[in-house]
Design a protein around this motif. Structure first.
Motif, PDB file in Angstrom:
ATOM      1  N   THR A 148      26.354  78.456  75.851  1.00  0.00           N
ATOM      2  CA  THR A 148      27.198  78.629  74.668  1.00  0.00           C
ATOM      3  C   THR A 148      28.468  79.393  75.023  1.00  0.00           C
ATOM      4  OG1 THR A 148      25.247  78.612  73.228  1.00  0.00           O
ATOM      5  CG2 THR A 148      27.273  79.562  72.328  1.00  0.00           C
ATOM      6  N   LEU A 149      28.322  80.453  75.817  1.00  0.00           N
ATOM      7  CA  LEU A 149      29.496  81.210  76.257  1.00  0.00           C
ATOM      8  C   LEU A 149      30.397  80.354  77.145  1.00  0.00           C
ATOM      9  CD1 LEU A 149      27.965  84.700  77.166  1.00  0.00           C
ATOM     10  CD2 LEU A 149      29.421  84.162  75.224  1.00  0.00           C
ATOM     11  N   HIS A 150      29.801  79.643  78.086  1.00  0.00           N
ATOM     12  CA  HIS A 150      30.571  78.808  79.007  1.00  0.00           C
ATOM     13  C   HIS A 150      31.351  77.741  78.250  1.00  0.00           C
ATOM     14  CE1 HIS A 150      31.124  75.621  82.126  1.00  0.00           C
ATOM     15  NE2 HIS A 150      31.335  76.661  82.907  1.00  0.00           N
ATOM     16  N   ASP A 151      30.716  77.156  77.242  1.00  0.00           N
ATOM     17  CA  ASP A 151      31.372  76.129  76.434  1.00  0.00           C
ATOM     18  C   ASP A 151      32.554  76.705  75.662  1.00  0.00           C
ATOM     19  OD1 ASP A 151      31.072  73.322  74.946  1.00  0.00           O
ATOM     20  OD2 ASP A 151      31.340  74.862  73.406  1.00  0.00           O
ATOM     21  N   ALA A 152      32.376  77.897  75.086  1.00  0.00           N
ATOM     22  CA  ALA A 152      33.447  78.506  74.299  1.00  0.00           C
ATOM     23  C   ALA A 152      34.603  78.966  75.184  1.00  0.00           C
ATOM     24  CB  ALA A 152      32.894  79.686  73.499  1.00  0.00           C
ATOM     25  N   ILE A 153      34.283  79.545  76.333  1.00  0.00           N
ATOM     26  CA  ILE A 153      35.328  80.057  77.216  1.00  0.00           C
ATOM     27  C   ILE A 153      36.196  78.925  77.758  1.00  0.00           C
ATOM     28  CG2 ILE A 153      35.652  81.053  79.524  1.00  0.00           C
ATOM     29  CD1 ILE A 153      33.543  83.107  78.846  1.00  0.00           C
ATOM     30  N   HIS A 154      35.569  77.777  78.042  1.00  0.00           N
ATOM     31  CA  HIS A 154      36.317  76.643  78.596  1.00  0.00           C
ATOM     32  C   HIS A 154      36.722  75.616  77.540  1.00  0.00           C
ATOM     33  CE1 HIS A 154      35.832  77.660  82.873  1.00  0.00           C
ATOM     34  NE2 HIS A 154      34.651  78.148  82.528  1.00  0.00           N
ATOM     35  N   ALA A 155      36.408  75.887  76.268  1.00  0.00           N
ATOM     36  CA  ALA A 155      36.784  74.986  75.166  1.00  0.00           C
ATOM     37  C   ALA A 155      36.339  73.557  75.450  1.00  0.00           C
ATOM     38  CB  ALA A 155      38.293  75.048  74.915  1.00  0.00           C
ATOM     39  N   LYS A 156      35.068  73.390  75.781  1.00  0.00           N
ATOM     40  CA  LYS A 156      34.564  72.085  76.183  1.00  0.00           C
ATOM     41  C   LYS A 156      34.167  71.195  75.013  1.00  0.00           C
ATOM     42  CE  LYS A 156      32.856  73.128  80.802  1.00  0.00           C
ATOM     43  NZ  LYS A 156      33.527  71.985  81.412  1.00  0.00           N
ATOM     44  N   SER A 157      33.981  71.779  73.840  1.00  0.00           N
ATOM     45  CA  SER A 157      33.531  70.984  72.695  1.00  0.00           C
ATOM     46  C   SER A 157      34.607  70.859  71.627  1.00  0.00           C
ATOM     47  CB  SER A 157      32.254  71.598  72.099  1.00  0.00           C
ATOM     48  OG  SER A 157      31.184  71.519  73.015  1.00  0.00           O
ATOM     49  N   GLY A 158      35.862  70.867  72.046  1.00  0.00           N
ATOM     50  CA  GLY A 158      36.952  70.627  71.112  1.00  0.00           C
ATOM     51  C   GLY A 158      37.499  71.857  70.433  1.00  0.00           C
ATOM     52  N   GLN A 159      37.228  73.069  70.953  1.00  0.00           N
ATOM     53  CA  GLN A 159      37.789  74.272  70.352  1.00  0.00           C
ATOM     54  C   GLN A 159      39.307  74.281  70.504  1.00  0.00           C
ATOM     55  OE1 GLN A 159      35.275  74.104  72.484  1.00  0.00           O
ATOM     56  NE2 GLN A 159      33.643  75.591  72.066  1.00  0.00           N
ATOM     57  N   ASN A 160      39.971  75.032  69.632  1.00  0.00           N
ATOM     58  CA  ASN A 160      41.433  75.088  69.672  1.00  0.00           C
ATOM     59  C   ASN A 160      41.947  75.705  70.961  1.00  0.00           C
ATOM     60  OD1 ASN A 160      42.230  73.930  67.167  1.00  0.00           O
ATOM     61  ND2 ASN A 160      41.494  75.764  66.106  1.00  0.00           N
ATOM     62  N   LEU A 161      41.299  76.797  71.397  1.00  0.00           N
ATOM     63  CA  LEU A 161      41.772  77.528  72.564  1.00  0.00           C
ATOM     64  C   LEU A 161      40.595  77.905  73.445  1.00  0.00           C
ATOM     65  CD1 LEU A 161      44.320  80.020  70.928  1.00  0.00           C
ATOM     66  CD2 LEU A 161      44.902  78.038  72.340  1.00  0.00           C
ATOM     67  N   SER A 162      40.844  77.991  74.742  1.00  0.00           N
ATOM     68  CA  SER A 162      39.852  78.577  75.634  1.00  0.00           C
ATOM     69  C   SER A 162      39.901  80.092  75.472  1.00  0.00           C
ATOM     70  CB  SER A 162      40.149  78.186  77.086  1.00  0.00           C
ATOM     71  OG  SER A 162      41.446  78.617  77.455  1.00  0.00           O
ATOM     72  N   LEU A 163      38.794  80.742  75.779  1.00  0.00           N
ATOM     73  CA  LEU A 163      38.686  82.185  75.595  1.00  0.00           C
ATOM     74  C   LEU A 163      38.667  82.900  76.934  1.00  0.00           C
ATOM     75  CD1 LEU A 163      35.902  82.260  72.841  1.00  0.00           C
ATOM     76  CD2 LEU A 163      38.383  82.196  72.530  1.00  0.00           C
TER      77      LEU A 163
END
Length: 572
Positions: free
Chosen positions: A496-511
């Protein structure tokens, strides 16, 4: 290789507030390719992080490391059964909703086994992870529903990506002429199971090349691919098992065996081929499912996906449990050349192994380069079921990773010359004491380490990825993660963290930084120019202490870098 800036001091890291609880999913929500991807509702500091340009590294780094998740722009409409009327579409969705609701009501397991399906665009089954002996009709119905659902969206000029139904998500991947689907209730991000499907596709391409696959289905749209995959199911099953727990695959990186740098260098020098050895591509020494060293051609890096396919093949039961001392088999490395085959020589070395014990595993004494099915021979491909080594019932099963394995990948079809060279390498490793030293390090568990060795208060586990080396290091699991279910739960949080940090599921920005607190632990992900770090901490640890623990882990890894990572491997 460009230099990297040191990690920023802890005081400069912004500490995000706790995550809000994710909104509940509707009973059935369909996401198609044309729709706006879902956005993760996360409060965290964020910034775009540029990838490193490392053209001369051992592995292909970040930007190219992920399996290709792009989908074909077009699909042959003639291959799909049209489902045009709205009533048929509604009936399909209603049937799927009822099916998923029934399955969820009877499933009390926290992490039920994921189900994987592969079928052709004509609706013929290719592979399923589901046990089908008692439910043949149910499997046929499921395959039909998958094919019809994908066709509904393709007929509308769209592509189905996933279906969310309560806690269950069904991911779809279209790689014409094959369709892939994964059913999971683990709660992982969408990108995780899509990556699983990509690797499943690559594993099939390692047996039947992309060019061969295209020619087969251009000639016969209803071709039964199971004929060519006969015997290769063990490779697919082994890959799916690795995908559930392998952190290196999840992070698209290499996991090296912890070893003294001088010992690693001695092993690497013994693997460098002479100029007399032609068409050698990669020589890899492995142990315990991890890489000791890797020798490659100059200016030529290996893709992590190809490396994982090689590791999976070498540690599959048909190789590990074989009574033969060596195996010689053809396979396709899709990221290296999706249209052709190379040859892999695989042998596991014992401390008292003599070079004259090495042999080539073939069927009934046939030349290994001539082992292929009649259909594959006509198409120019190889049948992995025939070329893989057969296990002997009298031979005791060798635990995966218990021995030191040597993998030689060559474009040369002369198995005798490769075997002779590998015998010479084995003799040198033995005579110089390198092989014995590696076995001794494994016996004494010098190749492992635990978080207690770091003496960092509240630290329970971590994953550290060196972005310059494209490699990870991970400690052994300890309490409270010594249970398989707890390990699965922790891995899902890491993903979940890896996905959010790299914006792999369509998030606006990488973290750049994200912190999640559960009832059992605090999890933090942090990415900088030189590394990525994911740590599990006590839930009672203050956030300021979590930042301090992250910096302490980074400092410890930097100090132990020569033992933890493969650096400056020789080239030829």
């Amino acid at each position: 290789m460009p230099t990297t800036s040191p990690a920023p001091p802890p005081a400069r890291l912004a500490i995000p507030p706790p995550l809000r609880q994710s909104p509940s999913l509707s009973s059935l929500h369909v996401q198609s390719h044309a729709q706006t991807p879902p956005r993760t509702d996360i409060e965290s500091s964020s910034s775009s992080v540029a990838n490193l340009d490392l053209s001369d590294s051992i592995l292909i780094p970040e930007a190219d490391a992920e399996p290709d998740t792009g989908e074909p722009d077009t699909a042959a409409a003639s291959a799909h059964a049209p489902v045009a009327d709205a009533a048929s579409k509604k009936a399909l969705r209603d049937h799927l909703r009822r099916t998923l609701s029934n399955k969820e009501s009877h499933s009390a397991e926290a992490f039920p086994p994921r189900q994987y399906f592969v079928l052709t665009d004509a609706g013929k089954p290719v592979y399923t992870s589901r046990t089908i002996e008692r439910d043949v009709d149910g499997l046929a119905s499921t395959i039909g529903i998958i094919q019809a659902l994908i066709s509904v969206f393709l007929d509308d000029g769209d592509k189905l990506r996933c279906i969310n139904a309560g806690n269950t998500r069904i991911n779809f991947l279209i790689r014409s002429p094959l369709y892939y689907a994964c059913v999971s209730s683990w709660g992982e991000p969408e990108s995780v199971t899509r990556t699983h499907l990509e690797y499943l596709h690559l594993q099939i391409l390692s047996v039947v090349s992309a060019a061969q696959l295209r020619r087969l289905f251009e000639r016969r749209g209803n071709f039964d691919l199971r004929r060519l995959l006969n015997g290769a199911e063990v490779l697919i099953f082994s890959l799916l098992e690795r995908l559930q727990t392998d952190l290196a695959i999840s992070t698209s990186s290499l996991h090296c065996l912890k070893l003294e740098p001088t010992l690693r260098t001695r092993a690497a020098n013994a693997l460098v081929p002479s100029s007399k050895v032609k068409d050698m591509l990669y020589i890899i020494l492995v142990a315990q499912g991890r890489v000791i060293t890797l020798v490659r051609p100059r200016k030529h890096s290996i893709h992590p996906a190809d490396l994982h396919l090689l590791m999976n093949t070498a540690h599959s039961p048909s190789i590990v449990n074989s009574s033969a001392s060596a195996s010689w088999l053809p396979l396709c490395l899709p990221k290296f050349d999706p249209s052709g085959f190379v040859n892999a020589y695989i042998t596991f070395l014992q401390e008292d192994l003599k070079s004259n014990n090495a042999s080539i595993s073939t069927r009934g004494g046939e030349d290994p380069t001539e082992v292929r099915s009649s259909e594959a021979e006509h198409e120019g491909g190889m049948n992995a079921g025939d070329s893989s080594t057969k296990a002997s019932k009298r031979s005791p099963a060798r635990p995966v990773g218990s021995g030191v394995g040597l993998i030689c990948v060559s474009g040369n079809g002369d198995s005798d010359s490769i075997r002779t060279w590998c015998d010479a390498v084995t003799k040198r490793l033995t005579s110089e004491g390198t092989l014995g030293a590696i076995h001794n390090a494994i016996r004494t568990q010098a190749t492992e380490y635990s978080v207690s060795e770091l003496s960092i208060p509240g630290l329970r586990h971590f994953i550290y990825k060196s972005r310059s080396h494209v490699q990870i290091t991970v400690p052994t699991y300890e309490d409270p993660y010594d249970d398989s279910k707890e390990q699965q739960r922790l891995m899902t949080l890491y993903q979940t963290l890896h996905d959010a940090i790299h914006a792999k599921s369509g998030q606006n920005l990488s973290l750049k930084l994200q912190y999640i607190r559960t009832e059992r632990e605090g999890i933090m992900g942090w990415i900088t120019q030189p590394f990525e770090l994911y740590i599990a901490l006590s839930p009672w640890l203050p956030k300021s202490a979590a930042i301090g623990a992250a910096n302490a882990v980074a400092r410890w890894v930097k100090k132990e870098e020569s033992r933890l990572f493969l650096r400056d491997a020789p080239v030829f």
